[in-house]
Design a protein around this motif. Structure first.
Motif, mmCIF file in Angstrom:
data_model
loop_
_atom_site.group_PDB
_atom_site.id
_atom_site.type_symbol
_atom_site.label_atom_id
_atom_site.label_comp_id
_atom_site.label_asym_id
_atom_site.label_seq_id
_atom_site.Cartn_x
_atom_site.Cartn_y
_atom_site.Cartn_z
ATOM 1 N N LEU A 415 1.740 5.941 -0.749
ATOM 2 C CA LEU A 415 1.390 5.089 0.386
ATOM 3 C C LEU A 415 2.439 3.997 0.571
ATOM 4 O O LEU A 415 2.813 3.662 1.701
ATOM 5 N N ARG A 416 2.945 3.474 -0.514
ATOM 6 C CA ARG A 416 4.052 2.505 -0.448
ATOM 7 C C ARG A 416 5.275 3.141 0.210
ATOM 8 O O ARG A 416 5.978 2.491 0.998
ATOM 9 N N GLY A 417 5.537 4.420 -0.105
ATOM 10 C CA GLY A 417 6.667 5.101 0.511
ATOM 11 C C GLY A 417 6.528 5.209 2.011
ATOM 12 O O GLY A 417 7.527 5.157 2.750
ATOM 13 N N ALA A 418 5.303 5.379 2.486
ATOM 14 C CA ALA A 418 5.070 5.485 3.930
ATOM 15 C C ALA A 418 5.057 4.126 4.612
ATOM 16 O O ALA A 418 5.605 3.959 5.709
ATOM 17 N N TRP A 419 4.428 3.165 3.994
ATOM 18 C CA TRP A 419 4.251 1.845 4.609
ATOM 19 C C TRP A 419 5.364 0.860 4.276
ATOM 20 O O TRP A 419 5.606 -0.082 5.017
ATOM 21 N N GLY A 420 5.974 1.046 3.113
ATOM 22 C CA GLY A 420 6.881 0.039 2.596
ATOM 23 C C GLY A 420 6.146 -0.906 1.661
ATOM 24 O O GLY A 420 4.929 -1.127 1.790
ATOM 25 N N GLU A 421 6.886 -1.457 0.704
ATOM 26 C CA GLU A 421 6.280 -2.321 -0.308
ATOM 27 C C GLU A 421 5.619 -3.546 0.320
ATOM 28 O O GLU A 421 4.508 -3.944 -0.064
ATOM 29 N N GLN A 472 -5.522 18.979 1.018
ATOM 30 C CA GLN A 472 -4.134 18.657 0.696
ATOM 31 C C GLN A 472 -3.268 18.548 1.946
ATOM 32 O O GLN A 472 -2.509 17.588 2.100
ATOM 33 N N GLU A 473 -3.364 19.505 2.834
ATOM 34 C CA GLU A 473 -2.532 19.466 4.040
ATOM 35 C C GLU A 473 -2.926 18.302 4.938
ATOM 36 O O GLU A 473 -2.057 17.622 5.505
ATOM 37 N N GLN A 474 -4.223 18.062 5.074
ATOM 38 C CA GLN A 474 -4.675 16.944 5.900
ATOM 39 C C GLN A 474 -4.220 15.610 5.321
ATOM 40 O O GLN A 474 -3.838 14.694 6.063
ATOM 41 N N ALA A 475 -4.242 15.488 3.979
ATOM 42 C CA ALA A 475 -3.794 14.253 3.338
ATOM 43 C C ALA A 475 -2.304 14.033 3.564
ATOM 44 O O ALA A 475 -1.864 12.908 3.842
ATOM 45 N N ALA A 476 -1.517 15.106 3.460
ATOM 46 C CA ALA A 476 -0.075 14.992 3.690
ATOM 47 C C ALA A 476 0.214 14.638 5.141
ATOM 48 O O ALA A 476 1.105 13.806 5.428
ATOM 49 N N ALA A 477 -0.539 15.236 6.073
ATOM 50 C CA ALA A 477 -0.339 14.931 7.488
ATOM 51 C C ALA A 477 -0.721 13.492 7.794
ATOM 52 O O ALA A 477 -0.042 12.809 8.585
ATOM 53 N N TRP A 478 -1.806 13.020 7.169
ATOM 54 C CA TRP A 478 -2.233 11.616 7.344
ATOM 55 C C TRP A 478 -1.131 10.664 6.885
ATOM 56 O O TRP A 478 -0.790 9.695 7.577
ATOM 57 N N LEU A 479 -0.547 10.967 5.730
ATOM 58 C CA LEU A 479 0.504 10.112 5.191
ATOM 59 C C LEU A 479 1.743 10.132 6.086
ATOM 60 O O LEU A 479 2.379 9.091 6.318
ATOM 61 N N GLU A 480 2.073 11.298 6.630
ATOM 62 C CA GLU A 480 3.235 11.397 7.511
ATOM 63 C C GLU A 480 3.012 10.626 8.810
ATOM 64 O O GLU A 480 3.932 9.969 9.315
ATOM 65 N N ARG A 481 1.806 10.666 9.335
ATOM 66 C CA ARG A 481 1.512 9.871 10.535
ATOM 67 C C ARG A 481 1.637 8.388 10.250
ATOM 68 O O ARG A 481 2.117 7.613 11.091
ATOM 69 N N GLN A 482 1.221 7.981 9.061
ATOM 70 C CA GLN A 482 1.376 6.559 8.684
ATOM 71 C C GLN A 482 2.839 6.185 8.619
ATOM 72 O O GLN A 482 3.250 5.102 9.063
ATOM 73 N N ARG A 483 3.664 7.064 8.079
ATOM 74 C CA ARG A 483 5.098 6.811 7.976
ATOM 75 C C ARG A 483 5.708 6.668 9.384
ATOM 76 O O ARG A 483 6.496 5.760 9.645
#
Length: 488
Positions: A415-421, A472-483
């Protein structure tokens, strides 16, 4: 870009209403390894008929068998004794009922009407001979360390009374914030450190050869105490307005003790800045015996003696981890028996975040190990293990470490990788501010994360915390949308 979440930073800084008050008078004999005294607990009941106390020392009056108990207590633990008596409620004697280490207390004598408002006052005398083991409450030739030793109210939450057994895995505790007034009498030649601000304590000499320290502290989840002989010394520095003391013994490695102290000072300042203000005026890091590794209490943590050997590579990690617990467990409480990931995982994320900034090579290796252990989980999926489960369901400490610590840390690190520290810390600061001095559940964190993300975080958390591989796929897609949203 860092989002302004618009949540009230001071939402939880209002005075806590109807906190319990614990008033104890205790006598400690460090030679005989005996502790005796009385406690009065003033509280507002959530159940008009009963209250329950955890008498944790009673657990160690009986033999506990099994590999997990051996890992906690050592191979040949010595049993202690524990006696509680003279139980009264509002000045009237009542008959308590003890089941395991739980004492059930009727809130009125038999035949008396029960007040449904309160407050009520429970009074109890107790006496114990300390057990000898590697755990949280024991002794050696130089010190007595008392963790989870005073009677403490059980929590009554949405599920009713929480009367869980003492488990050998994890930290089997669940407690609300309270105020403490503890008077401790012990031999004059000994020193002490406690959850209270010890420098502010009034010290008197009630009898020849003894002294009494009057210890007072507000808004803490428990009260820990260490009594030490003259072999102990301390180093003291300030982190903001907080005095930080690190205690060690003659014969310990002085350089390692100083490194531990510096890690405590710098990490407390770092978390104060990134997670929200640290409210206590003192913070003690204390060398104990045993093999507990590290154990957190409000304004005080234990480190076993291995952390004070020369070149103890893991010592700084433990110091920083236990310091981060001052926020996750201390300021924001949770059910450590059923949702341990809420304090251990968040604490470990904060730990590696600090280490990567202050000790980059060391921090990078810790990140690598946490990600490796937290993301490769086919065994745990096969065995239907997950982070979001009760302590009773973990068959081994390695399962607990990989899932509760590493899996949760991996989730937050991604989540830090997507949002930043910076943004993640912004969210965590608001989280701490919102739930400061309260108890939080996993469902509340899910709702909080959903609001911060601007979209439902259920699939993300189900994959990471429940090991639901269908998500798993939905979680990865959620994280990518956050990024993607963060980069706009």
């Amino acid at each position: 870009m860092v989002m302004n979440l618009g949540w009230p930073a001071k939402a939880s800084e209002e005075p806590l209403l109807q906190k319990p008050l614990y008033q104890a008078n205790v006598h400690i004999d460090p030679v005989k390894k005996e502790v005796s005294g009385s406690i009065a607990i003033i509280f507002w009941p959530k159940d008009p008929k009963h209250a329950y106390l955890h008498l944790y020392p009673d657990v160690f009056t009986k033999r506990q068998d099994g590999m997990l108990w051996e890992e906690l207590l050592g191979k040949e633990p010595g049993l202690g004794t524990y006696d509680s008596n003279k139980l009264t409620v509002d000045g009237k004697a009542v008959a308590g009922k003890k089941t395991g280490h739980i004492l059930e207390i009727p809130l009125a004598a038999e035949g008396e009407p029960i007040s449904e408002t309160g407050p009520h006052k429970i009074e109890l005398d107790f006496a114990m001979k300390l057990p000898h083991n590697d755990g949280r409450m024991s002794y050696d030739e130089h010190a007595i360390w008392l963790g989870n030793w005073l009677p403490i109210l059980a929590v009554y939450d949405q599920g009713g009374w929480r009367l869980d057994a003492y488990e050998p895995v994890g930290d089997p505790f669940y407690s609300e914030v309270a105020d403490y007034e503890v008077n401790v009498t012990f031999p004059a030649g000994y020193q002490w450190a406690s959850t209270a601000p010890d420098k502010a304590a009034e010290v008197t000499a009630p009898s020849k050869g003894e002294k009494t320290a009057r210890l007072r502290v507000k808004d803490v989840r428990d009260f820990a105490l260490v009594v030490m002989d003259a072999s102990y010394q301390s180093t003291e520095s300030k982190a903001g307005d907080t005095v930080v003391r690190t205690w060690w013994r003659q014969g310990d490695d002085v350089q390692q003790a100083k490194q531990n102290h510096q890690a405590a000072v710098s990490s407390l300042a770092y978390f104060h800045q990134n997670l929200g203000a640290y409210p206590y005026t003192e913070y003690d890091v204390i060398r104990t015996g045993g093999a507990i590794n590290g154990m957190e209490y409000p304004a005080l943590v234990f480190l076993d003696g291995r952390h004070f050997l020369a070149n103890a590579e893991y010592a700084i990690d433990t110091v920083v981890h236990e310091t981060a617990h001052q926020w996750f467990y201390g300021l924001v409480g949770n059910d450590q028996l059923r949702e341990a990931w809420l304090d251990e995982g968040f604490t470990e994320y904060a730990t590696i975040s600090f280490l990567t900034e202050q000790y980059p090579l060391h921090g990078a290796e810790r990140v690598r190990r946490r990600l490796a252990n937290g993301t490769f989980v086919p065994l745990y999926v096969k065995e239907h293990q997950r982070p979001w489960q009760a302590l009773t369901e973990f068959p081994a400490n390695q399962y607990y470490s990989d899932l509760v610590y590493s899996r949760t840390t991996s989730m937050l690190w991604l989540l830090r990788g997507a949002w930043g520290e910076e943004r993640l810390y912004d969210v965590l600061r608001q989280y701490v501010a919102t739930y400061r001095y309260q108890l939080v559940s996993g469902e509340q964190w899910k709702a909080f994360l959903t609001k911060a993300a601007g979209e439902d975080a259920s699939a993300f958390l189900d994959y990471w915390m429940n090991l639901d591989m269908s998500q798993q796929e939905q979680a990865a897609a959620w994280l990518e949308r956050q990024r993607e949203k963060q980069q706009k």
